[in-house]
Design a protein around this motif. Structure first.
Motif, PDB file in Angstrom:
ATOM      1  N   PHE A  44       0.551  -1.326   0.321  1.00  0.00           N
ATOM      2  CA  PHE A  44       0.116  -0.139   0.185  1.00  0.00           C
ATOM      3  C   PHE A  44       0.553   1.517  -0.030  1.00  0.00           C
ATOM      4  O   PHE A  44       0.639   2.320  -0.453  1.00  0.00           O
TER       5      PHE A  44
ATOM      6  N   ALA B 195       0.518   3.788  -3.270  1.00  0.00           N
ATOM      7  CA  ALA B 195      -0.796   4.418  -2.723  1.00  0.00           C
ATOM      8  C   ALA B 195      -0.418   6.121  -2.497  1.00  0.00           C
ATOM      9  O   ALA B 195       0.626   5.724  -1.454  1.00  0.00           O
TER      10      ALA B 195
ATOM     11  N   TYR C   3      -6.503   8.722  -1.728  1.00  0.00           N
ATOM     12  CA  TYR C   3      -5.498   8.735  -1.410  1.00  0.00           C
ATOM     13  C   TYR C   3      -5.747   8.798  -3.128  1.00  0.00           C
ATOM     14  O   TYR C   3      -6.545   8.361  -3.842  1.00  0.00           O
ATOM     15  N   THR C   4      -4.125   8.744  -3.961  1.00  0.00           N
ATOM     16  CA  THR C   4      -4.549   8.679  -5.343  1.00  0.00           C
ATOM     17  C   THR C   4      -3.631   6.861  -5.783  1.00  0.00           C
ATOM     18  O   THR C   4      -2.558   7.289  -4.942  1.00  0.00           O
ATOM     19  N   MET C   5      -3.879   6.024  -6.799  1.00  0.00           N
ATOM     20  CA  MET C   5      -3.054   5.471  -5.918  1.00  0.00           C
ATOM     21  C   MET C   5      -3.301   3.906  -7.665  1.00  0.00           C
ATOM     22  O   MET C   5      -4.148   4.275  -8.439  1.00  0.00           O
TER      23      MET C   5
ATOM     24  N   CYS D  58      -3.958   0.704  -9.394  1.00  0.00           N
ATOM     25  CA  CYS D  58      -5.151  -0.011 -10.022  1.00  0.00           C
ATOM     26  C   CYS D  58      -3.827  -1.303  -9.235  1.00  0.00           C
ATOM     27  O   CYS D  58      -2.901  -1.549 -10.409  1.00  0.00           O
TER      28      CYS D  58
ATOM     29  N   SER E  71      -8.171   6.532  -7.895  1.00  0.00           N
ATOM     30  CA  SER E  71      -8.618   7.689  -5.953  1.00  0.00           C
ATOM     31  C   SER E  71      -9.549   6.976  -5.491  1.00  0.00           C
ATOM     32  O   SER E  71     -10.300   6.327  -5.720  1.00  0.00           O
TER      33      SER E  71
ATOM     34  N   VAL F 273     -13.297   2.937  -4.433  1.00  0.00           N
ATOM     35  CA  VAL F 273     -11.798   3.399  -5.671  1.00  0.00           C
ATOM     36  C   VAL F 273     -12.528   3.774  -6.862  1.00  0.00           C
ATOM     37  O   VAL F 273     -13.562   2.948  -7.274  1.00  0.00           O
TER      38      VAL F 273
END
Lengths: 210, 199
Positions: A65, A69, A79-81, A83, A90, A108
């Motif tokens: 994570f 993220a 968060y911006t992550m 996938c 986001s 998400v």
């Protein structure tokens, strides 16, 4: 058993309480860092699952994570992550009320800003087997691919409804509620209504930040 | 030594005294939480018996229930903190039932009936045995329910895939609380029949 004076009883109980409180406080402080690590790892594994990663737990989840993220700024935790499928999503936190206590979750959202890639819900004290089923894969997987906007582009969020109720809501904007857990389902429904506004406010904070 | 073994069979807290049934029904859908719950209750029961027995000559009888509750609830909070720190997943599964150990009648019952009138070592053993007697039933019920309800034991698949292909199905009723009540009832029946108590 012999009898004791009131003064004795009062002092005895007071001392006992103080001793217990000191012991418990010490223990809680000593275990706190481990517990917080567990909570963080648990949260990480839930968000990762919502973003399409395989089930993992503990340190693995926390490490991954931290890698994929980035914490964003916003009214709520977000968060911006990256996938599991390589796209950027986001993550927004939502909070609401269940039947017995608070419920919360992470949603998400895909890059287009309207399609849900996955959700994860948690609860404090919903009824096991009924309301508590909002944490089950079966309920949460319904949200994948649903849209936050209706065909005309109005923000509708995703509604949690009994099949047949409010037929004007299109299939892309609704999921089935849990039988026997109407109030918890309504809580999830109300919680998700915050989504469009939250996304807007996050977008604006990010614009200001830029 | 023999007198301490009663809780494991003919003085079993759940099957004979019918105490602590609530948590026994709630946490036995799978074996793992059942074992953790059994260990938690055993630890709390043994240690609270020991502490109350050590204090027994100083406890004013008018406030003895309060003193007992204070000791038991402190121990339960300690156990809960340990579970959250070391077996987080299972502590999530057990949720409120760890906290509810405070109100488990087995523990208060042993404090009142044994620890207040016996020296520390026998009290400790008595608490240990009663906890284990409770745990034994939890493990038996948990094994039956997980095996027949989910086809797994300790989270591992034990019913072979070939069975499912041949049409075998998990019994969904097994993972619901009513089935735990029925299993406990059957265990009580077996124990009674063996001891020929019901003529």
């Amino acid at each position: 058993m012999k009898s004791f004076s009131n003064t004795y009883i009062f002092i005895y109980v007071s001392i006992l309480v103080v001793v217990m409180v000191v012991l418990l406080s010490g223990l809680t402080l000593g275990l706190k860092s481990r517990q917080e690590m567990n909570f963080a790892a648990d949260k990480a594994s839930q968000i990762l699952r919502a973003a399409g990663y395989d089930e993992m737990s503990g340190k693995d989840a926390a490490d991954l994570f931290a890698k994929v993220a980035v914490r964003g700024e916003g009214e709520k935790e977000c968060y911006t992550m990256q996938c599991a499928d390589g796209t950027t999503g986001s993550v927004v936190r939502v909070d609401g009320k269940g039947l017995w206590g608070p419920i919360w979750g992470y949603v998400v959202i895909a890059q287009d800003g309207e399609t849900i890639k996955g959700v994860t819900f948690s609860h404090k004290s919903e009824t096991p087997g009924l309301g508590a089923n909002i944490t089950e894969e079966k309920f949460q997987s319904q949200f994948v691919g649903k849209s936050l906007y209706d065909a005309a582009g109005r923000p509708t969020s995703v509604r949690v409804l009994k099949p047949g109720r409010e037929p004007q809501v299109a299939a892309a904007n609704r999921v089935d509620a849990i039988t026997g857990a109407t109030l918890t389902s309504n809580g999830v429904d109300a919680m998700l209504q915050q989504l469009p506004a939250l996304l807007d406010s996050n977008r604006q904070t990010q614009l200001i930040a830029r | 030594m023999k007198k301490y073994l009663g809780p494991l069979s003919k003085e079993n807290p759940i099957l004979v005294q019918v105490l602590g049934v609530c948590s026994a029904l709630a946490v036995t859908a799978q074996l793992k939480p059942a074992v953790v719950m059994a260990l938690s209750v055993t630890v709390v029961c043994a240690l609270s018996n020991l502490i109350i027995s050590l204090l027994r000559n100083t406890i004013p009888s008018r406030v003895r229930i309060m003193v007992q509750l204070l000791v038991v609830s402190s121990l339960v909070i300690a156990v809960d903190q340990f579970l959250q720190a070391y077996v987080f997943e299972i502590s999530r599964m057990l949720s409120v039932f760890v906290g509810l150990i405070i109100t488990n009648c087995i523990i208060m019952g042993r404090l009142e009936a044994f620890a207040l009138s016996h020296p520390p070592v026998p009290s400790f053993i008595d608490g240990l045995m009663n906890g284990l007697g409770y745990g034994l039933v939890l493990v038996v019920v948990g094994t039956i329910r997980e095996l027949l309800g989910s086809g797994t034991l300790w989270g591992c698949q034990v019913v072979p895939q070939a069975f499912y292909e041949a049409g075998y199905m998990n019994n969904g009723l097994m993972i619901l609380p009513p089935m735990a009540l029925i299993i406990v009832g059957v265990l009580i029946w077996i124990l009674n029949a063996k001891q020929n108590k019901v003529k």
